[in-house]
Scaffold this motif. Structure first.
Motif, mmCIF file in Angstrom:
data_model
loop_
_atom_site.group_PDB
_atom_site.id
_atom_site.type_symbol
_atom_site.label_atom_id
_atom_site.label_comp_id
_atom_site.label_asym_id
_atom_site.label_seq_id
_atom_site.Cartn_x
_atom_site.Cartn_y
_atom_site.Cartn_z
ATOM 1 N N LEU A 103 61.260 229.504 -12.466
ATOM 2 C CA LEU A 103 62.560 230.146 -12.691
ATOM 3 C C LEU A 103 63.679 229.299 -12.107
ATOM 4 C CD1 LEU A 103 61.894 233.936 -12.023
ATOM 5 C CD2 LEU A 103 62.680 232.923 -14.156
ATOM 6 N N ASN A 104 63.407 228.781 -10.896
ATOM 7 C CA ASN A 104 64.413 227.946 -10.237
ATOM 8 C C ASN A 104 64.691 226.672 -11.016
ATOM 9 O OD1 ASN A 104 64.670 229.793 -8.216
ATOM 10 N ND2 ASN A 104 63.492 228.644 -6.693
ATOM 11 N N LEU A 105 63.662 226.205 -11.686
ATOM 12 C CA LEU A 105 63.792 224.984 -12.464
ATOM 13 C C LEU A 105 64.744 225.196 -13.647
ATOM 14 C CD1 LEU A 105 62.403 222.227 -12.149
ATOM 15 C CD2 LEU A 105 60.792 222.936 -13.912
ATOM 16 N N PHE A 106 64.594 226.364 -14.263
ATOM 17 C CA PHE A 106 65.433 226.648 -15.437
ATOM 18 C C PHE A 106 66.761 227.295 -15.073
ATOM 19 C CE2 PHE A 106 61.169 226.369 -17.292
ATOM 20 C CZ PHE A 106 61.413 225.337 -18.196
ATOM 21 N N PHE A 107 66.715 228.102 -14.025
ATOM 22 C CA PHE A 107 67.940 228.751 -13.573
ATOM 23 C C PHE A 107 68.134 228.436 -12.089
ATOM 24 C CE2 PHE A 107 65.959 231.442 -16.813
ATOM 25 C CZ PHE A 107 66.951 231.466 -17.776
ATOM 26 N N PRO A 108 68.504 227.198 -11.787
ATOM 27 C CA PRO A 108 68.599 226.847 -10.369
ATOM 28 C C PRO A 108 69.639 227.698 -9.650
ATOM 29 C CG PRO A 108 69.454 225.074 -11.756
ATOM 30 C CD PRO A 108 68.960 226.134 -12.673
ATOM 31 N N ALA A 112 76.242 229.742 -2.334
ATOM 32 C CA ALA A 112 77.285 230.770 -2.366
ATOM 33 C C ALA A 112 78.608 230.249 -1.802
ATOM 34 C CB ALA A 112 76.828 231.991 -1.572
ATOM 35 N N GLY A 113 78.563 229.141 -1.094
ATOM 36 C CA GLY A 113 79.789 228.594 -0.508
ATOM 37 C C GLY A 113 80.457 227.573 -1.402
ATOM 38 N N CYS A 114 79.669 226.655 -1.982
ATOM 39 C CA CYS A 114 80.270 225.524 -2.704
ATOM 40 C C CYS A 114 79.704 225.330 -4.109
ATOM 41 C CB CYS A 114 80.081 224.233 -1.899
ATOM 42 S SG CYS A 114 78.355 223.682 -1.876
ATOM 43 N N TYR A 115 78.755 226.175 -4.505
ATOM 44 C CA TYR A 115 78.155 226.141 -5.837
ATOM 45 C C TYR A 115 77.284 224.921 -6.116
ATOM 46 C CZ TYR A 115 80.957 230.246 -6.564
ATOM 47 O OH TYR A 115 81.502 231.494 -6.424
ATOM 48 N N ALA A 116 76.963 224.125 -5.103
ATOM 49 C CA ALA A 116 76.008 223.024 -5.289
ATOM 50 C C ALA A 116 74.629 223.648 -5.533
ATOM 51 C CB ALA A 116 75.967 222.154 -4.030
ATOM 52 N N ILE A 117 73.770 222.942 -6.267
ATOM 53 C CA ILE A 117 72.424 223.456 -6.524
ATOM 54 C C ILE A 117 71.647 223.482 -5.209
ATOM 55 C CG2 ILE A 117 70.254 223.060 -7.789
ATOM 56 C CD1 ILE A 117 72.675 223.805 -9.592
ATOM 57 N N LEU A 118 70.998 224.617 -4.942
ATOM 58 C CA LEU A 118 70.254 224.736 -3.680
ATOM 59 C C LEU A 118 68.904 224.034 -3.771
ATOM 60 C CD1 LEU A 118 70.799 228.473 -2.638
ATOM 61 C CD2 LEU A 118 71.913 226.453 -1.697
ATOM 62 N N LEU A 119 68.501 223.431 -2.682
ATOM 63 C CA LEU A 119 67.163 222.848 -2.595
ATOM 64 C C LEU A 119 66.181 223.991 -2.339
ATOM 65 C CD1 LEU A 119 68.093 219.839 -0.271
ATOM 66 C CD2 LEU A 119 67.882 219.839 -2.766
ATOM 67 N N SER A 120 64.897 223.710 -2.519
ATOM 68 C CA SER A 120 63.918 224.808 -2.439
ATOM 69 C C SER A 120 63.851 225.449 -1.054
ATOM 70 C CB SER A 120 62.545 224.308 -2.856
ATOM 71 O OG SER A 120 62.160 223.247 -2.016
ATOM 72 N N ILE A 163 73.082 229.675 1.037
ATOM 73 C CA ILE A 163 74.066 228.595 1.178
ATOM 74 C C ILE A 163 73.345 227.290 1.526
ATOM 75 C CG2 ILE A 163 76.096 230.015 1.732
ATOM 76 C CD1 ILE A 163 75.780 229.155 4.648
ATOM 77 N N CYS A 164 73.977 226.184 1.139
ATOM 78 C CA CYS A 164 73.359 224.874 1.345
ATOM 79 C C CYS A 164 73.497 224.436 2.807
ATOM 80 C CB CYS A 164 73.976 223.843 0.404
ATOM 81 S SG CYS A 164 75.670 223.388 0.817
ATOM 82 N N THR A 165 72.747 223.419 3.169
ATOM 83 C CA THR A 165 72.743 222.944 4.555
ATOM 84 C C THR A 165 74.135 222.466 4.983
ATOM 85 O OG1 THR A 165 70.484 222.271 4.154
ATOM 86 C CG2 THR A 165 71.512 221.418 6.147
ATOM 87 N N ARG A 166 74.844 221.823 4.065
ATOM 88 C CA ARG A 166 76.173 221.325 4.414
ATOM 89 C C ARG A 166 77.116 222.483 4.730
ATOM 90 N NH1 ARG A 166 80.588 218.170 0.943
ATOM 91 N NH2 ARG A 166 80.710 220.320 0.217
ATOM 92 N N CYS A 167 77.100 223.518 3.884
ATOM 93 C CA CYS A 167 77.954 224.694 4.134
ATOM 94 C C CYS A 167 77.560 225.382 5.448
ATOM 95 C CB CYS A 167 77.874 225.684 2.981
ATOM 96 S SG CYS A 167 78.862 225.172 1.566
ATOM 97 N N ARG A 168 76.257 225.441 5.699
ATOM 98 C CA ARG A 168 75.768 226.051 6.932
ATOM 99 C C ARG A 168 76.351 225.358 8.168
ATOM 100 N NH1 ARG A 168 71.358 229.580 8.342
ATOM 101 N NH2 ARG A 168 70.857 230.088 6.198
ATOM 102 N N HIS A 169 76.523 224.039 8.058
ATOM 103 C CA HIS A 169 77.100 223.289 9.179
ATOM 104 C C HIS A 169 78.617 223.380 9.227
ATOM 105 C CE1 HIS A 169 73.511 221.659 10.881
ATOM 106 N NE2 HIS A 169 73.074 221.329 9.673
#
Ligand SMILES: [Zn+2]
Length: 227
Positions: A6-11, A15-23, A28-34
């Motif tokens: 599902l993640n592959l087709f609908f990554p 929630a902060g910057c709309y970058a695709i999340l890693l598994s 939120i992504c690591t960058r936003c978390r920091h």
């Protein structure tokens, strides 16, 4: 496996910057978390939340996890939580804050976690109270019961004898009431909400809770508006 596909087709996107999340990233992504603006209120006894309520309500403890700016990660997250059905953000923030608040000695004597209630109409529209996941995550981490029955929000229509300047005879006001019994006497209530702006809702809720004999109040929110 299914989730992976599902993640592959609908990554999922951050929630902060709309970058695709890693598994291994959640919501939120690591960058936003920091980069997310933390208040560190839990490290200061005399912090901005305490100051906000000086002279309004006697607080035992007050804190918010993030600063809420007009633009940025926190605004995006709260927007998704409140208006886009992303209820899971609430729990994420609760787990995040729970680990920090666990260190606060004052909070160990709290008896109940109380969410600011929504109007029934709003609850029906949204389908959930946006602070419920936050409150339940705090409840699990701090081992304090979550009680969403005590505080009730009512729409109150007052018919005034004299019409106001605009000629309206009725004034609609929000009223909070605590439906308490003897088991709520002499307890410490931790009131929770999403974002503190003017603090007027939290003040009204606190005043309703302070009608309970021997009540003590603390406030913990996800974020605090900051210019
Ligand atoms: Zn991000």
């Amino acid at each position: 496996m299914l989730q992976h596909l599902l993640n592959l087709f609908f990554p999922k996107s951050c929630a902060g910057c709309y970058a695709i999340l890693l598994s291994d990233e959640k919501i939120i992504c690591t960058r936003c978390r920091h980069e997310i603006p933390l208040t560190n209120h839990h490290l200061l006894i005399d912090n901005e939340v305490m100051q906000k309520f000086y002279g309004r309500i006697p607080l035992e403890f007050g804190a918010a996890l993030f600063y809420f700016h007009k633009k940025g990660i926190v605004r995006e997250m709260i927007h998704l939580l409140k208006y886009k059905g992303h209820e899971e953000i609430s729990e994420l923030i609760g787990n995040w804050y729970g680990t920090q608040l666990k260190e606060i000695e004052l909070l160990r004597e709290v008896d109940f976690i109380i969410p600011v209630p929504l109007h029934k109409k709003r609850l029906k529209e949204r389908g959930y109270n946006q602070v419920e996941g936050f409150g339940k995550a705090l409840s699990a981490t701090l081992e304090i019961p979550y009680d969403d029955q005590l505080l009730i929000r009512k729409l109150h229509t007052k018919t005034q004898t004299k019409k106001d300047l605009l000629g309206r005879a009725d004034v609609i006001a929000t009223v909070f009431e605590a439906a308490f019994s003897k088991e709520h006497h002499d307890k410490h209530f931790l009131l929770i909400d999403d974002v503190i702006t003017t603090g007027s809702t939290l003040e009204a809720c606190s005043k309703a809770l302070l009608k309970i004999p021997g009540a003590k109040i603390s406030i913990v929110c996800m974020a605090m508006a900051h210019s």
